[in-house]
Design a protein around this motif. Structure first.
Motif, PDB file in Angstrom:
ATOM      1  N   ARG A  16      39.226  44.294  56.834  1.00 44.48           N
ATOM      2  CA  ARG A  16      39.697  45.094  55.701  1.00 44.48           C
ATOM      3  C   ARG A  16      38.796  46.297  55.460  1.00 44.48           C
ATOM      4  NH1 ARG A  16      39.283  45.501  50.071  1.00 44.48           N
ATOM      5  NH2 ARG A  16      37.584  43.985  49.959  1.00 44.48           N
ATOM      6  N   ASP A  17      39.410  47.436  55.245  1.00 42.02           N
ATOM      7  CA  ASP A  17      38.715  48.678  54.904  1.00 42.02           C
ATOM      8  C   ASP A  17      38.186  48.560  53.476  1.00 42.02           C
ATOM      9  OD1 ASP A  17      37.866  51.248  54.383  1.00 42.02           O
ATOM     10  OD2 ASP A  17      39.697  52.215  55.085  1.00 42.02           O
ATOM     11  N   LEU A  18      36.861  48.593  53.321  1.00 43.21           N
ATOM     12  CA  LEU A  18      36.268  48.421  51.998  1.00 43.21           C
ATOM     13  C   LEU A  18      36.483  49.621  51.086  1.00 43.21           C
ATOM     14  CD1 LEU A  18      32.901  46.626  52.836  1.00 43.21           C
ATOM     15  CD2 LEU A  18      34.839  45.695  51.558  1.00 43.21           C
ATOM     16  N   ALA A  19      36.903  50.745  51.643  1.00 41.21           N
ATOM     17  CA  ALA A  19      37.172  51.914  50.806  1.00 41.21           C
ATOM     18  C   ALA A  19      38.486  51.775  50.043  1.00 41.21           C
ATOM     19  CB  ALA A  19      37.209  53.176  51.656  1.00 41.21           C
ATOM     20  N   VAL A  20      39.286  50.768  50.387  1.00 41.46           N
ATOM     21  CA  VAL A  20      40.556  50.524  49.692  1.00 41.46           C
ATOM     22  C   VAL A  20      40.356  49.338  48.756  1.00 41.46           C
ATOM     23  CG1 VAL A  20      43.005  50.011  49.944  1.00 41.46           C
ATOM     24  CG2 VAL A  20      41.836  51.371  51.693  1.00 41.46           C
ATOM     25  N   PRO A  21      40.227  49.566  47.450  1.00 39.72           N
ATOM     26  CA  PRO A  21      39.934  48.454  46.535  1.00 39.72           C
ATOM     27  C   PRO A  21      41.111  47.504  46.394  1.00 39.72           C
ATOM     28  CG  PRO A  21      40.387  50.462  45.298  1.00 39.72           C
ATOM     29  CD  PRO A  21      40.359  50.854  46.748  1.00 39.72           C
ATOM     30  N   ARG A  22      40.808  46.251  46.161  1.00 36.98           N
ATOM     31  CA  ARG A  22      41.849  45.270  45.874  1.00 36.98           C
ATOM     32  C   ARG A  22      42.443  45.548  44.502  1.00 36.98           C
ATOM     33  NH1 ARG A  22      42.242  41.304  49.478  1.00 36.98           N
ATOM     34  NH2 ARG A  22      40.456  40.650  50.747  1.00 36.98           N
ATOM     35  N   ARG A  23      43.751  45.305  44.372  1.00 34.76           N
ATOM     36  CA  ARG A  23      44.457  45.510  43.111  1.00 34.76           C
ATOM     37  C   ARG A  23      44.526  44.190  42.356  1.00 34.76           C
ATOM     38  NH1 ARG A  23      49.929  47.090  45.709  1.00 34.76           N
ATOM     39  NH2 ARG A  23      49.227  45.261  46.892  1.00 34.76           N
ATOM     40  N   VAL A  24      44.159  44.217  41.079  1.00 35.73           N
ATOM     41  CA  VAL A  24      44.107  42.993  40.290  1.00 35.73           C
ATOM     42  C   VAL A  24      44.917  43.139  39.014  1.00 35.73           C
ATOM     43  CG1 VAL A  24      41.951  43.712  39.156  1.00 35.73           C
ATOM     44  CG2 VAL A  24      42.590  41.292  39.183  1.00 35.73           C
ATOM     45  N   ALA A  25      45.592  42.065  38.622  1.00 37.50           N
ATOM     46  CA  ALA A  25      46.212  41.969  37.301  1.00 37.50           C
ATOM     47  C   ALA A  25      45.404  40.961  36.494  1.00 37.50           C
ATOM     48  CB  ALA A  25      47.665  41.505  37.406  1.00 37.50           C
ATOM     49  N   ILE A  26      45.143  41.290  35.246  1.00 35.37           N
ATOM     50  CA  ILE A  26      44.391  40.399  34.368  1.00 35.37           C
ATOM     51  C   ILE A  26      45.339  39.830  33.322  1.00 35.37           C
ATOM     52  CG2 ILE A  26      42.437  40.179  32.784  1.00 35.37           C
ATOM     53  CD1 ILE A  26      41.206  42.638  34.111  1.00 35.37           C
ATOM     54  N   PHE A  27      45.366  38.505  33.207  1.00 31.68           N
ATOM     55  CA  PHE A  27      46.139  37.822  32.178  1.00 31.68           C
ATOM     56  C   PHE A  27      45.189  37.429  31.052  1.00 31.68           C
ATOM     57  CE2 PHE A  27      50.308  36.131  34.109  1.00 31.68           C
ATOM     58  CZ  PHE A  27      50.407  37.194  35.000  1.00 31.68           C
ATOM     59  N   ALA A  28      45.620  37.624  29.797  1.00 31.64           N
ATOM     60  CA  ALA A  28      44.775  37.288  28.655  1.00 31.64           C
ATOM     61  C   ALA A  28      45.634  36.790  27.508  1.00 31.64           C
ATOM     62  CB  ALA A  28      43.956  38.505  28.218  1.00 31.64           C
ATOM     63  N   SER A  29      44.963  36.199  26.521  1.00 27.03           N
ATOM     64  CA  SER A  29      45.626  35.784  25.288  1.00 27.03           C
ATOM     65  C   SER A  29      44.927  36.473  24.128  1.00 27.03           C
ATOM     66  CB  SER A  29      45.624  34.254  25.170  1.00 27.03           C
ATOM     67  OG  SER A  29      46.460  33.680  26.165  1.00 27.03           O
ATOM     68  N   LYS A  30      44.588  35.757  23.054  1.00 29.12           N
ATOM     69  CA  LYS A  30      43.945  36.411  21.913  1.00 29.12           C
ATOM     70  C   LYS A  30      42.456  36.633  22.137  1.00 29.12           C
ATOM     71  CE  LYS A  30      47.092  35.185  18.154  1.00 29.12           C
ATOM     72  NZ  LYS A  30      47.213  34.593  16.793  1.00 29.12           N
ATOM     73  N   ALA A  31      41.774  35.680  22.758  1.00 30.16           N
ATOM     74  CA  ALA A  31      40.341  35.845  23.022  1.00 30.16           C
ATOM     75  C   ALA A  31      40.139  37.017  23.978  1.00 30.16           C
ATOM     76  CB  ALA A  31      39.769  34.561  23.617  1.00 30.16           C
ATOM     77  N   ASP A  32      39.275  37.948  23.584  1.00 24.70           N
ATOM     78  CA  ASP A  32      39.161  39.188  24.356  1.00 24.70           C
ATOM     79  C   ASP A  32      37.834  39.360  25.084  1.00 24.70           C
ATOM     80  OD1 ASP A  32      37.393  39.715  22.305  1.00 24.70           O
ATOM     81  OD2 ASP A  32      38.486  41.448  21.508  1.00 24.70           O
ATOM     82  N   HIS A  33      36.897  38.401  24.966  1.00 26.38           N
ATOM     83  CA  HIS A  33      35.553  38.651  25.485  1.00 26.38           C
ATOM     84  C   HIS A  33      35.528  38.805  27.004  1.00 26.38           C
ATOM     85  CE1 HIS A  33      36.063  34.281  25.342  1.00 26.38           C
ATOM     86  NE2 HIS A  33      35.133  34.154  26.262  1.00 26.38           N
ATOM     87  N   CYS A  34      36.249  37.956  27.725  1.00 29.98           N
ATOM     88  CA  CYS A  34      36.277  38.080  29.192  1.00 29.98           C
ATOM     89  C   CYS A  34      37.094  39.291  29.631  1.00 29.98           C
ATOM     90  CB  CYS A  34      36.856  36.809  29.805  1.00 29.98           C
ATOM     91  SG  CYS A  34      35.736  35.390  29.737  1.00 29.98           S
ATOM     92  N   LEU A  86      56.730  41.925  37.244  1.00 27.60           N
ATOM     93  CA  LEU A  86      55.675  42.915  37.063  1.00 27.60           C
ATOM     94  C   LEU A  86      54.682  42.904  38.232  1.00 27.60           C
ATOM     95  CD1 LEU A  86      54.926  42.350  33.270  1.00 27.60           C
ATOM     96  CD2 LEU A  86      55.952  44.390  34.269  1.00 27.60           C
ATOM     97  N   LEU A  87      54.408  41.728  38.756  1.00 25.63           N
ATOM     98  CA  LEU A  87      53.373  41.596  39.781  1.00 25.63           C
ATOM     99  C   LEU A  87      53.866  41.929  41.181  1.00 25.63           C
ATOM    100  CD1 LEU A  87      51.784  38.201  38.621  1.00 25.63           C
ATOM    101  CD2 LEU A  87      50.881  40.502  38.215  1.00 25.63           C
ATOM    102  N   ALA A  88      55.147  41.774  41.442  1.00 22.00           N
ATOM    103  CA  ALA A  88      55.686  41.849  42.805  1.00 22.00           C
ATOM    104  C   ALA A  88      55.270  43.129  43.524  1.00 22.00           C
ATOM    105  CB  ALA A  88      57.205  41.736  42.768  1.00 22.00           C
ATOM    106  N   GLY A  89      54.514  42.978  44.595  1.00 24.37           N
ATOM    107  CA  GLY A  89      54.095  44.110  45.412  1.00 24.37           C
ATOM    108  C   GLY A  89      53.035  44.997  44.804  1.00 24.37           C
ATOM    109  N   ASN A  90      52.507  44.640  43.618  1.00 24.01           N
ATOM    110  CA  ASN A  90      51.587  45.527  42.907  1.00 24.01           C
ATOM    111  C   ASN A  90      50.154  45.022  42.839  1.00 24.01           C
ATOM    112  OD1 ASN A  90      53.540  47.509  42.162  1.00 24.01           O
ATOM    113  ND2 ASN A  90      54.296  46.136  40.558  1.00 24.01           N
ATOM    114  N   VAL A  91      49.897  43.757  43.214  1.00 21.51           N
ATOM    115  CA  VAL A  91      48.551  43.206  43.064  1.00 21.51           C
ATOM    116  C   VAL A  91      48.161  42.389  44.284  1.00 21.51           C
ATOM    117  CG1 VAL A  91      48.703  43.141  40.543  1.00 21.51           C
ATOM    118  CG2 VAL A  91      49.350  41.115  41.864  1.00 21.51           C
ATOM    119  N   ASP A  92      46.838  42.286  44.483  1.00 25.27           N
ATOM    120  CA  ASP A  92      46.285  41.471  45.563  1.00 25.27           C
ATOM    121  C   ASP A  92      45.695  40.164  45.047  1.00 25.27           C
ATOM    122  OD1 ASP A  92      46.687  43.453  47.703  1.00 25.27           O
ATOM    123  OD2 ASP A  92      45.235  44.633  46.548  1.00 25.27           O
TER     124      ASP A  92
END
Length: 299
Positions: A97-115, A174-180
């Motif tokens: 993998r080419d390290l110059a191409v960052p992985r795409r991430v989706a973050i799931f959260a609820s009410k707690a926001d610290h993480c 929402l995630l389809a084809g958009n995240v790694d």
């Protein structure tokens, strides 16, 4: 929606990755694997920047290697390097993998926001080599804060009761084809086995203890009642078996009888932030190899 560019004034912490790639190899151990890999890279004028390997049994056990390589004009050379590795490594599995191409991430959260906010802050600081494609939450509480980072926010309510199929269908859309990969930053919903199968990418979760202690609601009240002396957190990959996936990272902080439940929760939140951010960093740098029910994590 599009993600705004990371602020140019942020001081980058992650090492430069231009013209660098990461090669992960694993399979059955045998003589000559390291020499074969080095030979292919040498023939392509690729310099080995770092190399870590591990074998759980040198006589036919499982072999794992992570190599970072550098070469001018790397991107154009990668297809031929990959072809030669296929020919040379035989039945060994590998990714390049080419390290110059960052992985795409989706973050799931609820009410707690610290993480959640800690990950977004570290990303803006240049400490996490990822592209945060979106944040999805079953509550709208953090929408304004997330969007202030230039990150798309999607509110997908999760109705009470066992049937989460409508919400999960929207997640998959929402995630389809958009995240790694996906990160559950204290997302307080249980994912179905069907969703885990269909999403098709790794999912990382943060758990508020050294697994499997204090499972369920109110973990810090349970910890106080038991008189614990350590509060910990565990980052792991998600499987259909709740909180039993392969562990990526763990840590603890010492506490005492004098600490209130609120203080235990505050100290626990600090550990959760650190453990989750390390797990996301290591995954995004291809430092974690899943092997059965556990992981090999290269430094």
């Amino acid at each position: 929606m599009t993600v705004t560019q990371q602020a140019r004034t942020a001081e980058p912490v992650v090492a430069p990755t231009a013209d660098q790639a990461v090669l992960i190899v694993h399979g059955t151990d045998r003589t000559g694997i390291v020499a074969a890999i080095s030979g292919v890279l040498g023939r392509h004028d690729a310099n080995i920047v770092s190399l870590d390997q591990y074998s759980d049994n040198p006589r036919g056990g499982a072999f794992f290697q992570r190599t970072v390589l550098s070469r001018p004009g790397l991107r154009a050379a990668l297809p031929k390097i990959e072809q030669d590795l296929i020919a040379e490594l035989g039945d060994l599995s590998f990714t390049l993998r080419d390290l110059a191409v960052p992985r795409r991430v989706a973050i799931f959260a609820s009410k707690a926001d610290h993480c959640l906010l800690d990950l977004l802050w570290r990303h803006r600081r240049g400490e996490l080599p990822v592209n945060v494609a979106m944040v999805i939450s079953n509550h709208p509480d953090t929408a304004d804060e997330v969007r202030s980072f230039g990150i798309p926010f999607f509110h997908v309510p999760s109705p009470a009761g066992p049937d989460k199929s409508a919400a999960e269908a929207e997640h998959l859309r929402l995630l389809a084809g958009n995240v790694d990969f996906v990160v559950l930053a204290r997302y307080m919903q249980i994912l179905s086995g069907d969703f885990i199968d269909r999403v098709g990418v790794p999912i990382i979760n943060i758990h508020h203890s050294f697994l499997p202690a204090f499972i369920g609601a109110g973990p810090y009240a349970k910890a106080k009642a038991r008189g614990v002396k350590l509060v910990g957190a565990t980052a792991h990959y998600v499987t259909e078996d709740l909180d039993e996936g392969p562990i990526i990272e763990q840590d603890v902080v010492r506490v005492s009888h004098a600490h209130s439940v609120a203080e235990l929760q505050r100290r626990g939140a600090d550990v959760e932030r650190d453990v989750l951010s390390r797990a996301v960093l290591w995954h995004s740098q291809d430092r974690v190899i899943r092997h059965g029910s556990h992981t090999i994590v290269f430094p």
